[in-house]
Enzyme design. Sequence first.
Site, PDB file in Angstrom:
ATOM      1  N   ASP A  80       0.855  -1.183   0.000  1.00  0.00           N
ATOM      2  CA  ASP A  80       0.000   0.000   0.000  1.00  0.00           C
ATOM      3  C   ASP A  80       0.887   1.228   0.000  1.00  0.00           C
ATOM      4  O   ASP A  80       1.935   1.245   0.647  1.00  0.00           O
ATOM      5  CB  ASP A  80      -0.966   0.011   1.178  1.00  0.00           C
ATOM      6  N   ASP A 169      -9.801   3.618   5.435  1.00  0.00           N
ATOM      7  CA  ASP A 169      -8.716   3.597   6.425  1.00  0.00           C
ATOM      8  C   ASP A 169      -9.211   4.360   7.649  1.00  0.00           C
ATOM      9  O   ASP A 169      -9.258   5.584   7.651  1.00  0.00           O
ATOM     10  CB  ASP A 169      -7.476   4.250   5.816  1.00  0.00           C
ATOM     11  N   GLU A 171      -8.461   4.741  11.567  1.00  0.00           N
ATOM     12  CA  GLU A 171      -7.439   4.413  12.557  1.00  0.00           C
ATOM     13  C   GLU A 171      -7.139   5.642  13.406  1.00  0.00           C
ATOM     14  O   GLU A 171      -7.917   6.591  13.459  1.00  0.00           O
ATOM     15  CB  GLU A 171      -6.189   3.900  11.863  1.00  0.00           C
TER      16      GLU A 171
END
Length: 278
Positions: A80, A169, A171
């Site tokens: 990634d 994503d 987080e």
Amino acid sequence: MKKPLPTICAAVAALGLAATAAPAHAATRHNTLPTKAARLAGITALGGGYAGWKQHAEPSRSTSLLVGVTAATRRTLGVDVSAYQGNVNWSAQWKNGVRWAYTKATEGTYYKNAYFNQQYNGAYNVGMIRGAYHFANPAYSSPVSQADYFVAHGGGWSKDGKTLPGMLDIEYNPYGATCFGKTKSQMVSWIRSFLNEYKRKTGRDAVIYTTTGWWQQCTGNSTAFNSTNPLWVARYSSSAGTLPGGWPYYTMWQFTDSPIDQDLFNGDISRVRALATG
């Protein structure tokens, strides 16, 4: 290792953070300055978040336990990338056995990756199966607006067998409070709304990238998504460890950032293609 971001002024110009990309009042309503931990991870300005940034800010750990992990049978190596990597040598990555890749496309409703085309299309052009991801900032704007922004700037999906569904994503917050100032129930609602909008726009259930610790702290270890959304777990170790949210298995696992963020798909290349095809 990550490339350092340019200075804030250069980043604004290079990454296309136009004045119209964020409301004029954003600086007073939202914390846009990276935390100390984020600065240690190379995040110098709003828009710099990337998958696994907090792991980069932690003390270095031995990678000796990772020897041979990519050779495990029936798992497929991927990477990634974000603006930190700049222009990626995709031919070299292919020669190293990488067969799939995700590229950061957007963050919040204010940032687009200036290297997106080279990274996203470059992976495709060497034969990889590719996908795009969105770095969520729930403190900044609504989940629907962020999902729409993501789809409009590279996060869409096509049934070509080479495009993976988008990844959310979600987080640690690089700009302030770990859980973006939301309660556990508010965070679950935010995530649900983003995923629902993404599916409405694309017809696909997005992948969720997170860490077990963050998911437990900020969603109360919610099990709301474990039957619909593939899990991409981050843990820099010799195993993926305890999974969050009642997911019975991981689909992807980010296991190291050396020499680039590396990931394993929990299946052979036919399973990667199956996820891409839908």
